[in-house]
Design an enzyme around this catalytic site. Structure first.
Site, PDB file in Angstrom:
ATOM      1  N   LYS A  83      -3.184  -4.950  13.284  1.00 19.94           N
ATOM      2  CA  LYS A  83      -2.928  -4.027  12.090  1.00 19.94           C
ATOM      3  C   LYS A  83      -4.029  -2.817  12.408  1.00 19.94           C
ATOM      4  CE  LYS A  83      -2.049  -4.128   7.079  1.00 19.94           C
ATOM      5  NZ  LYS A  83      -2.631  -4.588   5.932  1.00 19.94           N
TER       6      LYS A  83
HETATM    7  C1  E4P Z   1      -0.929  -4.325   2.808  1.00 19.02           C
HETATM    8  O1  E4P Z   1      -0.687  -4.445   4.114  1.00 19.02           O
HETATM    9  C2  E4P Z   1      -2.037  -3.965   2.116  1.00 19.02           C
HETATM   10  O2  E4P Z   1      -3.142  -4.188   2.748  1.00 19.02           O
HETATM   11  C3  E4P Z   1      -2.058  -4.086   0.738  1.00 19.02           C
HETATM   12  O3  E4P Z   1      -0.824  -4.071   0.073  1.00 19.02           O
HETATM   13  C4  E4P Z   1      -2.831  -3.063  -0.151  1.00 19.02           C
HETATM   14  O4  E4P Z   1      -2.582  -3.140  -1.507  1.00 19.02           O
HETATM   15  P1  E4P Z   1      -3.699  -2.493  -2.776  1.00 19.02           P
HETATM   16  O5  E4P Z   1      -3.353  -1.044  -2.694  1.00 19.02           O
HETATM   17  O6  E4P Z   1      -3.454  -3.147  -3.677  1.00 19.02           O
HETATM   18  O7  E4P Z   1      -5.134  -2.789  -1.992  1.00 19.02           O
END
Ligand code: E4P
Length: 214
Positions: A83
């Site tokens: 990622k």
């Molecule tokens: C997923 O890949 C993200 O890291 C996550 O959905 C972020 O979510 P948040 O905005 O609730 O921190």
């Protein structure tokens, strides 16, 4: 539609997996830090539990460092997806990793044009953050509609992974738009299973069952 769980907590990942709700997992530095465990150990533990894709995020911000970290993460298991945060250096890393057959997920995407660049770089997944857009009074779901249209116009293979999901309506809208994947916190997954009329119906059936002759 695929459901990923947005979590680094192995206990809740196991609970969700036992219910058939886990096609994959997304983690991020915030979620991993909450576990109090080492990043590599957390990803190893998750990959031993889940067969689907598991996104593990790099912490570096330069292409070379992202690549070095990405190779280390990809070595953990075949289902690891590297990622990478949305930025020009990140796109260079994505293009290189994609050419080498390593799966990538570009995160922190907030505009359809960022998403278009991610698809052009050849990422496996792209993560638009709908909840954080809603938080600043911008319609997060319209980003998903625009991305779907653009990707379909040009037949890009990058899969749309809707992230930063805050409530069940985000999941419903993602399904109606035709997003490929949603990554959902366990608490919101549980909300999807609930309906007050279901609870009322179960209570009524239990009550009526007492009236059946033995
Ligand atoms: C997923 O890949 C993200 O890291 C996550 O959905 C972020 O979510 P948040 O905005 O609730 O921190």
């Amino acid at each position: 539609m695929q459901f990923y769980i947005d979590s680094a907590d192995i206990e809740e990942i196991r609970q969700a997996n036992s219910r058939g709700w886990v096609d994959g997992v997304t983690t991020n530095p915030t979620l991993v830090a909450k576990t109090g465990k080492r990043h590599m150990d957390v990803i190893k533990e998750i990959c031993a539990e889940v067969k689907g894709l598991v996104s593990a995020e790099v912490i570096s911000t330069t292409t070379d460092a992202m690549l070095k970290e990405g190779y280390e993460l990809a070595k953990i298991a075949d289902n690891v997806v590297v990622k990478i945060p949305m930025c020009e250096e990140g796109l260079i890393a994505v293009k290189k990793l994609a050419a080498e057959g390593i799966k990538t997920n570009v995160t922190l995407v907030f505009s359809p044009l960022q998403a278009l660049l991610v698809a052009k770089a050849g990422a496996t997944l792209v993560s638009p953050f709908v909840g954080r857009l809603d938080d600043i009074a911008t319609d997060g779901m319209s980003l998903i509609s625009q991305m779907r249209q653009i990707f379909d116009n040009y037949d890009y293979q990058t899969q749309i992974l809707v992230a930063s999901i805050r409530h069940p309506v985000h999941v419903l809208d993602s399904a109606l738009i035709g997003a490929d994947i949603v990554t959902i916190p366990f608490k919101v997954m549980q909300q999807l299973a609930q309906h007050p009329l279901t609870d009322k119906g179960i209570a009524q059936f239990l009550k009526d069952a007492q009236k059946m002759p033995n």
